[in-house]
Motif scaffolding. Sequence first.
Motif, PDB file in Angstrom:
ATOM      1  N   PRO A 117      -5.906 -20.977 -36.104  1.00 26.67           N
ATOM      2  CA  PRO A 117      -4.458 -20.825 -36.201  1.00 26.67           C
ATOM      3  C   PRO A 117      -3.733 -22.117 -35.826  1.00 26.67           C
ATOM      4  CG  PRO A 117      -5.328 -19.568 -34.337  1.00 26.67           C
ATOM      5  CD  PRO A 117      -6.493 -20.155 -35.057  1.00 26.67           C
ATOM      6  N   THR A 118      -2.585 -22.320 -36.446  1.00 30.90           N
ATOM      7  CA  THR A 118      -1.756 -23.478 -36.127  1.00 30.90           C
ATOM      8  C   THR A 118      -0.904 -23.173 -34.896  1.00 30.90           C
ATOM      9  OG1 THR A 118       0.094 -22.712 -37.471  1.00 30.90           O
ATOM     10  CG2 THR A 118      -1.584 -24.077 -38.588  1.00 30.90           C
ATOM     11  N   ALA A 119      -0.319 -24.202 -34.336  1.00 32.41           N
ATOM     12  CA  ALA A 119       0.578 -24.020 -33.190  1.00 32.41           C
ATOM     13  C   ALA A 119       1.742 -23.111 -33.577  1.00 32.41           C
ATOM     14  CB  ALA A 119       1.081 -25.375 -32.704  1.00 32.41           C
ATOM     15  N   GLU A 120       2.253 -23.281 -34.805  1.00 29.23           N
ATOM     16  CA  GLU A 120       3.379 -22.469 -35.271  1.00 29.23           C
ATOM     17  C   GLU A 120       2.985 -21.003 -35.394  1.00 29.23           C
ATOM     18  OE1 GLU A 120       2.403 -25.418 -36.645  1.00 29.23           O
ATOM     19  OE2 GLU A 120       4.064 -26.565 -35.782  1.00 29.23           O
ATOM     20  N   GLU A 121       1.785 -20.745 -35.906  1.00 28.36           N
ATOM     21  CA  GLU A 121       1.314 -19.356 -36.014  1.00 28.36           C
ATOM     22  C   GLU A 121       1.195 -18.725 -34.626  1.00 28.36           C
ATOM     23  OE1 GLU A 121      -1.495 -18.914 -39.906  1.00 28.36           O
ATOM     24  OE2 GLU A 121      -2.278 -20.208 -38.311  1.00 28.36           O
ATOM     25  N   ILE A 122       0.574 -19.437 -33.708  1.00 29.84           N
ATOM     26  CA  ILE A 122       0.383 -18.906 -32.357  1.00 29.84           C
ATOM     27  C   ILE A 122       1.730 -18.654 -31.698  1.00 29.84           C
ATOM     28  CG2 ILE A 122      -0.567 -19.366 -30.057  1.00 29.84           C
ATOM     29  CD1 ILE A 122      -2.735 -21.090 -31.572  1.00 29.84           C
ATOM     30  N   ASP A 123       2.669 -19.560 -31.896  1.00 24.06           N
ATOM     31  CA  ASP A 123       4.019 -19.398 -31.352  1.00 24.06           C
ATOM     32  C   ASP A 123       4.649 -18.115 -31.883  1.00 24.06           C
ATOM     33  OD1 ASP A 123       6.392 -20.090 -29.963  1.00 24.06           O
ATOM     34  OD2 ASP A 123       7.182 -21.110 -31.731  1.00 24.06           O
ATOM     35  N   SER A 124       4.553 -17.901 -33.166  1.00 28.04           N
ATOM     36  CA  SER A 124       5.111 -16.697 -33.802  1.00 28.04           C
ATOM     37  C   SER A 124       4.422 -15.431 -33.292  1.00 28.04           C
ATOM     38  CB  SER A 124       4.965 -16.814 -35.319  1.00 28.04           C
ATOM     39  OG  SER A 124       5.281 -15.603 -35.946  1.00 28.04           O
ATOM     40  N   TRP A 125       3.101 -15.467 -33.220  1.00 31.67           N
ATOM     41  CA  TRP A 125       2.346 -14.294 -32.763  1.00 31.67           C
ATOM     42  C   TRP A 125       2.677 -13.970 -31.321  1.00 31.67           C
ATOM     43  CZ3 TRP A 125      -2.982 -16.467 -34.692  1.00 31.67           C
ATOM     44  CH2 TRP A 125      -2.984 -16.510 -36.100  1.00 31.67           C
ATOM     45  N   GLN A 126       2.803 -14.996 -30.500  1.00 29.78           N
ATOM     46  CA  GLN A 126       3.111 -14.775 -29.091  1.00 29.78           C
ATOM     47  C   GLN A 126       4.473 -14.105 -28.953  1.00 29.78           C
ATOM     48  OE1 GLN A 126       5.527 -16.767 -26.949  1.00 29.78           O
ATOM     49  NE2 GLN A 126       5.068 -15.164 -25.455  1.00 29.78           N
ATOM     50  N   GLN A 127       5.439 -14.580 -29.710  1.00 27.76           N
ATOM     51  CA  GLN A 127       6.779 -13.995 -29.640  1.00 27.76           C
ATOM     52  C   GLN A 127       6.781 -12.549 -30.119  1.00 27.76           C
ATOM     53  OE1 GLN A 127       9.987 -16.599 -30.963  1.00 27.76           O
ATOM     54  NE2 GLN A 127       8.662 -18.363 -30.559  1.00 27.76           N
ATOM     55  N   LYS A 128       6.056 -12.269 -31.211  1.00 31.38           N
ATOM     56  CA  LYS A 128       5.979 -10.887 -31.724  1.00 31.38           C
ATOM     57  C   LYS A 128       5.257  -9.968 -30.749  1.00 31.38           C
ATOM     58  CE  LYS A 128       5.981 -11.861 -36.675  1.00 31.38           C
ATOM     59  NZ  LYS A 128       5.177 -11.860 -37.907  1.00 31.38           N
ATOM     60  N   SER A 129       4.223 -10.493 -30.087  1.00 34.45           N
ATOM     61  CA  SER A 129       3.410  -9.656 -29.197  1.00 34.45           C
ATOM     62  C   SER A 129       4.110  -9.365 -27.871  1.00 34.45           C
ATOM     63  CB  SER A 129       2.069 -10.337 -28.903  1.00 34.45           C
ATOM     64  OG  SER A 129       2.243 -11.440 -28.021  1.00 34.45           O
ATOM     65  N   THR A 160      -0.620  -7.148 -38.288  1.00 30.52           N
ATOM     66  CA  THR A 160      -0.190  -6.150 -39.249  1.00 30.52           C
ATOM     67  C   THR A 160       1.321  -5.963 -39.119  1.00 30.52           C
ATOM     68  OG1 THR A 160      -0.390  -3.852 -39.952  1.00 30.52           O
ATOM     69  CG2 THR A 160      -0.943  -4.296 -37.668  1.00 30.52           C
ATOM     70  N   GLY A 161       2.043  -6.370 -40.145  1.00 31.63           N
ATOM     71  CA  GLY A 161       3.503  -6.293 -40.061  1.00 31.63           C
ATOM     72  C   GLY A 161       4.001  -7.097 -38.880  1.00 31.63           C
ATOM     73  N   ASP A 162       4.761  -6.461 -38.005  1.00 29.21           N
ATOM     74  CA  ASP A 162       5.272  -7.125 -36.809  1.00 29.21           C
ATOM     75  C   ASP A 162       4.380  -6.904 -35.598  1.00 29.21           C
ATOM     76  OD1 ASP A 162       7.455  -8.310 -37.977  1.00 29.21           O
ATOM     77  OD2 ASP A 162       8.799  -6.638 -37.592  1.00 29.21           O
ATOM     78  N   THR A 163       3.225  -6.284 -35.796  1.00 27.18           N
ATOM     79  CA  THR A 163       2.321  -5.992 -34.685  1.00 27.18           C
ATOM     80  C   THR A 163       1.257  -7.077 -34.572  1.00 27.18           C
ATOM     81  OG1 THR A 163       2.655  -3.621 -35.012  1.00 27.18           O
ATOM     82  CG2 THR A 163       0.738  -4.265 -33.738  1.00 27.18           C
ATOM     83  N   VAL A 164       1.058  -7.547 -33.349  1.00 25.38           N
ATOM     84  CA  VAL A 164       0.008  -8.521 -33.049  1.00 25.38           C
ATOM     85  C   VAL A 164      -0.837  -7.933 -31.928  1.00 25.38           C
ATOM     86  CG1 VAL A 164      -0.500 -10.843 -32.189  1.00 25.38           C
ATOM     87  CG2 VAL A 164       1.498 -10.470 -33.655  1.00 25.38           C
ATOM     88  N   LEU A 165      -2.113  -7.692 -32.227  1.00 27.14           N
ATOM     89  CA  LEU A 165      -3.037  -7.170 -31.213  1.00 27.14           C
ATOM     90  C   LEU A 165      -4.018  -8.272 -30.852  1.00 27.14           C
ATOM     91  CD1 LEU A 165      -3.666  -3.662 -32.772  1.00 27.14           C
ATOM     92  CD2 LEU A 165      -2.141  -4.236 -30.890  1.00 27.14           C
ATOM     93  N   GLU A 218     -10.018  -0.493 -27.590  1.00 30.38           N
ATOM     94  CA  GLU A 218      -9.955   0.581 -28.590  1.00 30.38           C
ATOM     95  C   GLU A 218      -8.728   1.473 -28.425  1.00 30.38           C
ATOM     96  OE1 GLU A 218     -12.533   4.442 -29.996  1.00 30.38           O
ATOM     97  OE2 GLU A 218     -13.646   2.708 -29.265  1.00 30.38           O
ATOM     98  N   LYS A 219      -8.435   1.890 -27.199  1.00 26.11           N
ATOM     99  CA  LYS A 219      -7.304   2.794 -26.969  1.00 26.11           C
ATOM    100  C   LYS A 219      -5.984   2.144 -27.398  1.00 26.11           C
ATOM    101  CE  LYS A 219      -5.395   5.825 -23.423  1.00 26.11           C
ATOM    102  NZ  LYS A 219      -4.200   5.460 -22.706  1.00 26.11           N
ATOM    103  N   GLU A 220      -5.794   0.883 -27.019  1.00 26.97           N
ATOM    104  CA  GLU A 220      -4.564   0.157 -27.394  1.00 26.97           C
ATOM    105  C   GLU A 220      -4.449   0.022 -28.896  1.00 26.97           C
ATOM    106  OE1 GLU A 220      -4.137  -3.651 -25.500  1.00 26.97           O
ATOM    107  OE2 GLU A 220      -4.323  -2.771 -23.494  1.00 26.97           O
ATOM    108  N   TRP A 221      -5.556  -0.334 -29.553  1.00 23.68           N
ATOM    109  CA  TRP A 221      -5.516  -0.509 -30.991  1.00 23.68           C
ATOM    110  C   TRP A 221      -5.253   0.825 -31.677  1.00 23.68           C
ATOM    111  CZ3 TRP A 221      -8.661  -4.683 -33.906  1.00 23.68           C
ATOM    112  CH2 TRP A 221      -8.508  -5.917 -33.261  1.00 23.68           C
ATOM    113  N   ALA A 222      -5.879   1.883 -31.202  1.00 26.19           N
ATOM    114  CA  ALA A 222      -5.673   3.205 -31.800  1.00 26.19           C
ATOM    115  C   ALA A 222      -4.203   3.618 -31.706  1.00 26.19           C
ATOM    116  CB  ALA A 222      -6.566   4.251 -31.130  1.00 26.19           C
ATOM    117  N   GLU A 223      -3.602   3.405 -30.535  1.00 24.92           N
ATOM    118  CA  GLU A 223      -2.191   3.750 -30.357  1.00 24.92           C
ATOM    119  C   GLU A 223      -1.278   2.892 -31.233  1.00 24.92           C
ATOM    120  OE1 GLU A 223      -1.469   3.401 -26.146  1.00 24.92           O
ATOM    121  OE2 GLU A 223      -2.727   5.152 -25.688  1.00 24.92           O
ATOM    122  N   ALA A 224      -1.529   1.597 -31.271  1.00 29.73           N
ATOM    123  CA  ALA A 224      -0.694   0.684 -32.037  1.00 29.73           C
ATOM    124  C   ALA A 224      -0.806   0.921 -33.536  1.00 29.73           C
ATOM    125  CB  ALA A 224      -1.062  -0.761 -31.716  1.00 29.73           C
ATOM    126  N   LEU A 225      -1.990   1.334 -33.985  1.00 26.10           N
ATOM    127  CA  LEU A 225      -2.217   1.507 -35.413  1.00 26.10           C
ATOM    128  C   LEU A 225      -1.989   2.942 -35.887  1.00 26.10           C
ATOM    129  CD1 LEU A 225      -5.363  -0.748 -35.787  1.00 26.10           C
ATOM    130  CD2 LEU A 225      -3.000  -1.312 -36.364  1.00 26.10           C
TER     131      LEU A 225
END
Length: 118
Positions: free
Chosen positions: A36-48, A98-103, A108-115
Amino acid sequence: MTFIAYAKCSTCQKAKKWLEEQGFSFTTRPIQSDPPTAEEIDSWQQKSGLPLKKFFNTSGALYRDGKVKDLLPSLDRREQLELLASSGMMVKRPILLTGDTVLLGFKEKEWAEALAQK
């Protein structure tokens, strides 16, 4: 969905198997050859909403050998993003987008709930 993983990572293997068993369709992006690029990580961090330090693979050799734990407090946000982008092996994995979700990391429990809504 985009599944960002390292093929030899056992946690990534478990996450991939779980996604397949749940019937999710996704594309896999190899973190080592397509980091991932710095810009991608920045975006993912903000979304997460997670702190940027959570994106570091603290159990990896690069992190340990580079004494990144001691280095991080002296780095500003841009420098931390550049350090993460310097190698896919520096980044915690797997990452599921996935969409605005960053896991980040596989629980497993967190992913199941988020998805559940997906």
